[in-house]
Write an enzyme that holds these catalytic residues in place. Sequence first.
Site, PDB file in Angstrom:
ATOM      1  CG  LEU A 184      -2.363  -1.321   1.559  1.00  0.00           C
ATOM      2  CD1 LEU A 184      -2.235  -0.968   2.140  1.00  0.00           C
ATOM      3  CD2 LEU A 184      -3.121  -1.361   0.230  1.00  0.00           C
ATOM      4  CG  ASP A 185       0.633   4.562  -2.969  1.00  0.00           C
ATOM      5  OD1 ASP A 185       1.444   4.283  -3.392  1.00  0.00           O
ATOM      6  OD2 ASP A 185      -0.297   4.717  -3.411  1.00  0.00           O
ATOM      7  NE  ARG A 186       5.535   7.616   5.000  1.00  0.00           N
ATOM      8  CZ  ARG A 186       6.218   8.430   5.211  1.00  0.00           C
ATOM      9  NH1 ARG A 186       8.183   8.918   4.394  1.00  0.00           N
ATOM     10  NH2 ARG A 186       6.800   8.955   6.771  1.00  0.00           N
TER      11      ARG A 186
END
Length: 338
Positions: free
Chosen positions: A161-163
């Site tokens: 997942l993106d940050r």
Amino acid sequence: MRSKHPPSRSARTAEPHTRAEPATSSVQLLTVPEELAGQRIDNFLQARLKGVPRSRIYRILRKGEVRVNKGRIKAEYKLQAGDVVRVPPIRTAEQAPAPVVGDQLRRLVEASILYDDGGLLVINKPAGLAVHGGSGVRLGLIEILRQMFPSSPFMELVHRLDRDTSGAIFVARKRSVLKHVQSELRAGRMEKSYLALAAGKWPRGRRTVEAPLKKNTLKSGERMVSVNPEGKASETRFQVVERFSGATLVAAEPVTGRTHQIRVHAQFVGCPLAGDAKYATDEINRAFRDVGLKRLFLHSAVVGCSLPDGKRVRVEAPLPGDLEAALSALRAGAQVQG
């Protein structure tokens, strides 16, 4: 891309060590055990060169200083049981002390565990926490989990997942689970559904976005993605959940798994995601800050898959309080003026 012809295994000239020390002053030869077959070489090195920045690991891979069975390999090369990995000397001066998880962060991650059974963990990842260290991030989710479960011999991300994205993410505690769930992901049998708040009125009847995506890296090192006919085929399914004044809550299911896919496909139809610093305008994001939203509204709400024994796992991750508060404000009549 993994080479179709992996390097020859004729390089077993010495009995290899089974574990690297935090700092090395001589070449090491490490034999890959059966339980680590299928692991990427970059992750293999990261787990054994404690404290070495991920950027440094990628550099020695690019330069060919790391060899597998005497051959050069790329960072995405997947190891096989019996492979012999040559690790070059790493000067002590290039290493930083391995970061230690603080009590507050440990408690936060412990409270975010949604499921732990059958060799599979599901974490409700907080926004702002990277999934792994690197690029200025010394401690990511996977490093935190490895410290929290020191007796667990295996701990790897199933997907990413993106940050800035919150929500459910799979982490495997067994090699067999990792390989099985990733095969489910590649075959399109893994369930992934996100909740996203889009700016403006989502076009009626627009349930699918098929637009090729191309990834670019700016001089600053920042990754940006754009719709480009030369990009990779990409598809996202959208469904309107709730409409507000100036915003639309949508459920998004990525059919493919490209970087920033949901965010760029939403921008492509004229409805960038609220709070998106990369793909929404400053004007739009200021308007959403006025209703209390201070970050990207993108949340991994549901993940589901089968386990090697056939058991089906489906986990829902509740929305964090800040996202719920923004929706409450919109339901109470707050208007987005961007």
